[in-house]
Design an enzyme around this catalytic site. Sequence first.
Site, PDB file in Angstrom:
ATOM      1  N   GLU A 264       0.886  -1.178   0.000  1.00 49.93           N
ATOM      2  CA  GLU A 264       0.000   0.000   0.000  1.00 49.93           C
ATOM      3  C   GLU A 264       0.914   1.215   0.000  1.00 49.93           C
ATOM      4  O   GLU A 264       1.416   1.619   1.053  1.00 49.93           O
ATOM      5  CB  GLU A 264      -0.878   0.004   1.263  1.00 49.93           C
ATOM      6  CG  GLU A 264      -1.813  -1.177   1.377  1.00 49.93           C
ATOM      7  CD  GLU A 264      -3.033  -1.056   0.465  1.00 49.93           C
ATOM      8  OE1 GLU A 264      -3.195  -0.023  -0.217  1.00 49.93           O
ATOM      9  OE2 GLU A 264      -3.811  -2.020   0.426  1.00 49.93           O
ATOM     10  N   CYS A 298      -2.400   9.267   2.295  1.00 48.57           N
ATOM     11  CA  CYS A 298      -2.040   8.671   1.012  1.00 48.57           C
ATOM     12  C   CYS A 298      -3.075   9.064  -0.039  1.00 48.57           C
ATOM     13  O   CYS A 298      -2.778   9.131  -1.226  1.00 48.57           O
ATOM     14  CB  CYS A 298      -1.925   7.164   1.124  1.00 48.57           C
ATOM     15  SG  CYS A 298      -3.360   6.420   1.913  1.00 48.57           S
TER      16      CYS A 298
HETATM   17  P1  NAD Z   1       8.067   5.249   4.741  1.00 49.76           P
HETATM   18  O1  NAD Z   1       8.152   4.502   3.468  1.00 49.76           O
HETATM   19  O2  NAD Z   1       9.158   6.178   5.089  1.00 49.76           O
HETATM   20  O3  NAD Z   1       7.971   4.209   5.969  1.00 49.76           O
HETATM   21  C1  NAD Z   1       6.907   3.300   6.099  1.00 49.76           C
HETATM   22  C2  NAD Z   1       7.323   2.122   6.945  1.00 49.76           C
HETATM   23  O4  NAD Z   1       8.240   1.300   6.204  1.00 49.76           O
HETATM   24  C3  NAD Z   1       8.060   2.490   8.243  1.00 49.76           C
HETATM   25  O5  NAD Z   1       7.632   1.607   9.263  1.00 49.76           O
HETATM   26  C4  NAD Z   1       9.519   2.244   7.892  1.00 49.76           C
HETATM   27  O6  NAD Z   1      10.331   1.967   9.005  1.00 49.76           O
HETATM   28  C5  NAD Z   1       9.412   1.037   6.972  1.00 49.76           C
HETATM   29  N1  NAD Z   1      10.481   0.853   5.991  1.00 49.76           N
HETATM   30  C6  NAD Z   1      11.076   1.789   5.229  1.00 49.76           C
HETATM   31  N2  NAD Z   1      11.962   1.211   4.384  1.00 49.76           N
HETATM   32  C7  NAD Z   1      11.913  -0.127   4.624  1.00 49.76           C
HETATM   33  C8  NAD Z   1      12.593  -1.255   4.085  1.00 49.76           C
HETATM   34  N3  NAD Z   1      13.503  -1.127   3.117  1.00 49.76           N
HETATM   35  N4  NAD Z   1      12.287  -2.479   4.558  1.00 49.76           N
HETATM   36  C9  NAD Z   1      11.361  -2.626   5.531  1.00 49.76           C
HETATM   37  N5  NAD Z   1      10.701  -1.595   6.106  1.00 49.76           N
HETATM   38  C10 NAD Z   1      10.963  -0.355   5.641  1.00 49.76           C
HETATM   39  O7  NAD Z   1       6.656   6.013   4.736  1.00 49.76           O
HETATM   40  P2  NAD Z   1       6.100   7.134   5.721  1.00 49.76           P
HETATM   41  O8  NAD Z   1       6.829   8.411   5.507  1.00 49.76           O
HETATM   42  O9  NAD Z   1       5.981   6.585   7.114  1.00 49.76           O
HETATM   43  O10 NAD Z   1       4.594   7.284   5.183  1.00 49.76           O
HETATM   44  C11 NAD Z   1       4.213   8.116   4.125  1.00 49.76           C
HETATM   45  C12 NAD Z   1       4.073   7.335   2.837  1.00 49.76           C
HETATM   46  O11 NAD Z   1       3.194   6.231   3.024  1.00 49.76           O
HETATM   47  C13 NAD Z   1       3.457   8.158   1.717  1.00 49.76           C
HETATM   48  O12 NAD Z   1       4.105   7.851   0.514  1.00 49.76           O
HETATM   49  C14 NAD Z   1       2.014   7.671   1.689  1.00 49.76           C
HETATM   50  O13 NAD Z   1       1.358   7.865   0.455  1.00 49.76           O
HETATM   51  C15 NAD Z   1       2.194   6.224   2.014  1.00 49.76           C
HETATM   52  N6  NAD Z   1       0.979   5.633   2.555  1.00 49.76           N
HETATM   53  C16 NAD Z   1       0.273   4.791   1.743  1.00 49.76           C
HETATM   54  C17 NAD Z   1      -0.921   4.239   2.201  1.00 49.76           C
HETATM   55  C18 NAD Z   1      -1.744   3.353   1.315  1.00 49.76           C
HETATM   56  O14 NAD Z   1      -2.618   2.682   1.847  1.00 49.76           O
HETATM   57  N7  NAD Z   1      -1.526   3.308   0.016  1.00 49.76           N
HETATM   58  C19 NAD Z   1      -1.370   4.516   3.498  1.00 49.76           C
HETATM   59  C20 NAD Z   1      -0.609   5.358   4.297  1.00 49.76           C
HETATM   60  C21 NAD Z   1       0.575   5.902   3.813  1.00 49.76           C
END
Ligand code: NAD
Length: 510
Positions: A264, A298
Site C-alpha cells: 500500500e 495517502c
Molecule cells: P516510509 O516509506 O518512510 O515508511 C513506512 C514504513 O516502512 C516504516 O515503518 C519504515 O520503518 C518502513 N520501511 C522503510 N523502508 C523499509 C525497508 N527497506 N524495509 C522494511 N521496512 C521499511 O513512509 P512514511 O513516511 O511513514 O509514510 C508516508 C508514505 O506512506 C506516503 O508515501 C504515503 O502515500 C504512504 N501511505 C500509503 C498508504 C496506502 O494505503 N496506500 C497509506 C498510508 C501511507
Amino acid sequence: MTGTTALPTTDDLRTRVRASLRRVGASIPEGSDFRARSPITGEDLFGLGAATAADAEDAVAAAREAFLTWRTTPAPRRGELVRRLGELLRDHQSDLADLITVEAGKIRSEALGEVQEMIDICDFAVGLSRQLYGRTIASERPGHRLAETWHPLGVVGVISAFNFPAAVWSWNTAVALACGDTVVWKPSELTPLISLACAGLLSRAARDTGAPRDVHRLLLGDRTVGERLVDDPRVALVSATGSTRMGREVGPRVAARFGRSLLELGGNNAAVVAPSADPDLAVQGIVFAAAGTAGQRCTTLRRLIVHRDIADTLVSRLTAAYTKLPIGDPFDENTLVGPLISAAALDGMQDALARVQAQGGEILAGGDRRLAEAAPRAAYVEPALVRVGEQTDVVRRETFAPILYVLTYETLEEAITLHNDVPQGLSSSIFTRDQQEAEFFLSAEGSDCGIANVNIGTSGAEIGGAFGGEKETGGGRESGSDAWRAYMRSATNTINYSGRLALAQNVSFL
Ligand code: NAD
C-alpha cells in the site's frame, strides 16, 4: 490563514502521553535507541529501546508457534478476540486519539475518526469470522464435487507508516486474526507510542478471551527491524504500507523468497471538476481532501483538473477558503490544519514549490511556514494552491505535504488522459451532475485508480470497501470487501464419490 491558540509545551504533551498510556494499561520500554517525538513542538518526548535481531527472532518464532494453535481455533471463536479488541478500542477511543494527535499531529476530530475506523474494522472482522466462504464448483465428471477451501496463511508481518499509525495496523490485524493468522507488527519509528497502546489493548483482549498470548507481537524500531520481517521465510505475508521507495525495496525482497506481499504505497490523487459540478459541494470536498490531515494522507487530493469554463471562479473560491484555514495546535478544536510530521517534510514541500515555480507554476495561496517563533523545531505550514500550465515532473511526483496543483481541461477525454498520466494509481474523483460523465469516469476507459469516487473527495474511505491502488501504489487491497483473501490460502478440492476413477478431460489410462 488564521492561527489558533498557543501551542502546548513538550512537558504538557509528556503528561498527556503518560496519562493515556496509564489508562490504556501500557508502559514505555525506555531506552536510548530512538526517540518518540511530537510534531506539535518538534521536540523529543521519550527515549525508547529498539528491537534487536534476537527480539525479532523471538517474536517471529513465538508468533509461528501461536499460529499452530490459532489456525485450528474455529473462526467464530477467533472473532471473539477481535470483538473484545473492538470493545477495548471503544473504551479507550479518547486516549488513543490523544496519542495519535501527539505523535502524528492529527487534529482531534481526525484522530477520533482514525480510532473509529479501527472500531469499524473490528466489527467487520467479527462478522467476517462467520463468513470465510469458499465456492463449490460444477465438476465435469459425474459423482465428483469440486470445492475451494480457505485456510489461514501463517505469520503476517505488518509494516506501517506514520500517517495512519493505528488504523492501518487494525485493518491488517483484525482481518488477519479472524482469518487465523498471527501478526508481528513493525510500526513507523515516528509513532511508537500509539503502537504500544494498541498492542497493549490487544494483549489484554487475548487474555480476556483465552487466545494464545503470542497471536500478536510488536517490534519497535526503524527500517532495519522491518527488513528482518521482509527477509524471514517464516513470515508468510508482508503487508507493508508506506512510500513507493519502501515498496520498491520490500516487494522484490519478499518475492525473492517466494513470500507474499501486500503493498500500500504512495498516491498522487486527482479530482476532475466538470462544468455541471455543484460548486459549494466541490469546494468543501476539495478543501477537506487537499488540506485535511495537513496533506498527509495517502489519498490526499494533490491535483485538481478543472474545466476551463469554471476554472477562474472555482480557483478564486478555493483561494478564499485556503486563506481562512486555521492552522496550529491540533488539540485546539478550532484548528483544521495541524503540523507536518517533520522539518524534512517541510523542506520537501518548499523544494517542490520552488521547483514548480521555476517550471512556470503560480502559487495562488499558502506555502509559507507558520509558528516558526512559537515552535522553531516544528513544521507548521500554510496549505498551498498552485496553478500549473502542464503536468511537469514535480506535479507527477507525490510530495507528502499540502500542495494542490490546479490544471485545466476542455474535453473529458483530455481530463482523463491528464488524470491517468502519473505513475501512481490510488484514489480519484469527479465532481459532476452529468450522469454520463460520471459513468464514463468510473468505466474501464476512465480513472485507472483503485478508488474512484463521484461528488466526494479522494480521501476518507469507509472500511467496508477494499482499499488500495494500482501502478506504483502497489496493487494491494486491504480492509473490507473480499480483501480478506490476501490473508488466507485457498485449496481446490476434488472429491470423487462415484466409486469409479474418471479422469478429467476424458483422458484414459490403464
Ligand atoms: P516510509 O516509506 O518512510 O515508511 C513506512 C514504513 O516502512 C516504516 O515503518 C519504515 O520503518 C518502513 N520501511 C522503510 N523502508 C523499509 C525497508 N527497506 N524495509 C522494511 N521496512 C521499511 O513512509 P512514511 O513516511 O511513514 O509514510 C508516508 C508514505 O506512506 C506516503 O508515501 C504515503 O502515500 C504512504 N501511505 C500509503 C498508504 C496506502 O494505503 N496506500 C497509506 C498510508 C501511507
